[in-house]
Design an enzyme around this catalytic site. Structure first.
Site, PDB file in Angstrom:
ATOM      1  N   ASP A   1      -1.777  45.067 -44.112  1.00 24.12           N
ATOM      2  CA  ASP A   1      -1.403  46.519 -43.815  1.00 24.12           C
ATOM      3  C   ASP A   1      -2.400  47.165 -42.997  1.00 24.12           C
ATOM      4  OD1 ASP A   1       1.242  46.853 -45.472  1.00 24.12           O
ATOM      5  OD2 ASP A   1      -0.187  46.295 -47.053  1.00 24.12           O
TER       6      ASP A   1
ATOM      7  N   HIS B   1       1.296  37.533 -48.820  1.00 27.75           N
ATOM      8  CA  HIS B   1       1.389  39.078 -48.748  1.00 27.75           C
ATOM      9  C   HIS B   1      -0.002  39.641 -49.159  1.00 27.75           C
ATOM     10  CE1 HIS B   1       2.787  43.043 -51.015  1.00 27.75           C
ATOM     11  NE2 HIS B   1       3.227  43.199 -49.812  1.00 27.75           N
TER      12      HIS B   1
ATOM     13  N   GLU C   1      -0.127  38.248 -44.134  1.00 32.46           N
ATOM     14  CA  GLU C   1       0.639  39.774 -43.860  1.00 32.46           C
ATOM     15  C   GLU C   1      -0.490  40.494 -44.449  1.00 32.46           C
ATOM     16  OE1 GLU C   1       2.339  43.511 -45.597  1.00 32.46           O
ATOM     17  OE2 GLU C   1       1.077  42.126 -46.386  1.00 32.46           O
TER      18      GLU C   1
ATOM     19  N   GLU D   1       1.667  45.093 -40.606  1.00 38.32           N
ATOM     20  CA  GLU D   1       2.552  46.293 -40.825  1.00 38.32           C
ATOM     21  C   GLU D   1       1.704  47.567 -40.419  1.00 38.32           C
ATOM     22  OE1 GLU D   1       4.401  48.830 -44.588  1.00 38.32           O
ATOM     23  OE2 GLU D   1       4.095  46.741 -44.671  1.00 38.32           O
TER      24      GLU D   1
ATOM     25  N   HIS E   1      -3.560  49.147 -47.838  1.00 37.05           N
ATOM     26  CA  HIS E   1      -2.124  49.534 -47.999  1.00 37.05           C
ATOM     27  C   HIS E   1      -1.817  50.882 -48.317  1.00 37.05           C
ATOM     28  CE1 HIS E   1       1.949  49.986 -50.231  1.00 37.05           C
ATOM     29  NE2 HIS E   1       2.212  49.303 -49.517  1.00 37.05           N
TER      30      HIS E   1
END
Length: 257
Positions: A48, A19, A46, A123, A61
């Protein structure tokens, strides 16, 4: 109808996604965090993504930069040059001072250069003034690297925004899509999204959710799973993938189960 996926055969079959990198040890979304995650054995990284004011795809993020840098302002209102002038590491401690904002393309190159296959779970963040330009730029970069058709499974796209996933599916229908869930599955999951991503708080409150999602033929990934008891809960429920800030510890715990 999607076929129903069997749960992982053993705990060792559960995928581990880092993450924002190994973000317990290093500042999130920094090269140091992602290199540590690769060393720690994460199956995928992962991140963003947002667009800077001059159209660069950056890994941040929050809508604003205050929490993770020494600057002030809205990411989408700042140029890449302005973002690159900020310290994105010092908030985590003196040893991390000087880390720069990370371009998505640099993260992609880092994953591709690893000595083993390492995936990316990307994401797109909404709402944003960039609107659909965010997804368009992401697909452009992926296409430039031969990854937009999804044929090798290296890249997955994720969002809490149904509209964002619909745009991504129109631009790159081969990319595996993950519909993230914070509270409940609403609005309806896009039919092409073969993965559901509930948060660990939701799974703790409603463990039966995992079985219901799997009954719909979905793979299930849970975020953000850092504690041993949560790892064990997810394994008991048949969760396919864990997203964690602690990829090494989670991987080691899975080996012991």
């Amino acid at each position: 109808m999607n076929r129903q996926y069997a749960q992982p055969a053993t705990a060792r079959d559960v995928r581990v996604i880092a993450h924002r990198g190994a973000s317990h040890e290093h500042p999130e979304h920094t090269l140091a965090a992602y290199r540590q995650a690769i060393d720690d054995g994460a199956d995928a990284l992962e991140c963003d993504v947002r667009l800077s004011a001059d159209g660069r795809l950056v890994c941040v993020h929050d809508r604003r930069v205050e929490r993770t840098s020494d600057g002030r302002g809205v990411v989408s209102a700042m140029t890449y040059e302005e973002l690159a002038g900020l310290d994105f590491g010092g908030w985590k401690g003196e040893a991390h001072r000087g880390a720069q904002v990370l371009l998505f393309e640099d993260l992609l190159k880092e994953a591709l250069a690893a000595d083993r296959p390492v995936g990316l779970a990307v994401e797109t963040k909404h709402p944003t003034r960039a609107g659909g330009r965010l997804e368009a730029e992401l697909v452009r970069v992926l296409r430039e690297h031969g990854l937009a058709d999804g044929s090798d499974g290296r890249v997955e796209v994720m969002s809490f925004s149904r509209g964002a996933l619909v745009r991504l599916n129109r631009l790159a229908p081969g990319l595996p899509a993950v519909y993230l869930i914070e509270r409940r599955l609403r609005p309806a999951r896009p039919p092409f999204a073969g993965h559901a991503g509930p948060g660990i708080d939701l799974v703790r409150r409603d463990p039966g959710l995992v079985a219901r999602l799997k009954a719909k033929g979905l793979r299930v990934r849970v975020w953000t799973v850092d504690e041993p008891e949560d790892v064990e809960l997810c394994v008991r429920l048949g969760v396919d993938t864990l997203i964690t800030n602690r990829p090494r510890e989670v991987r080691e715990h899975l080996r012991r189960l």
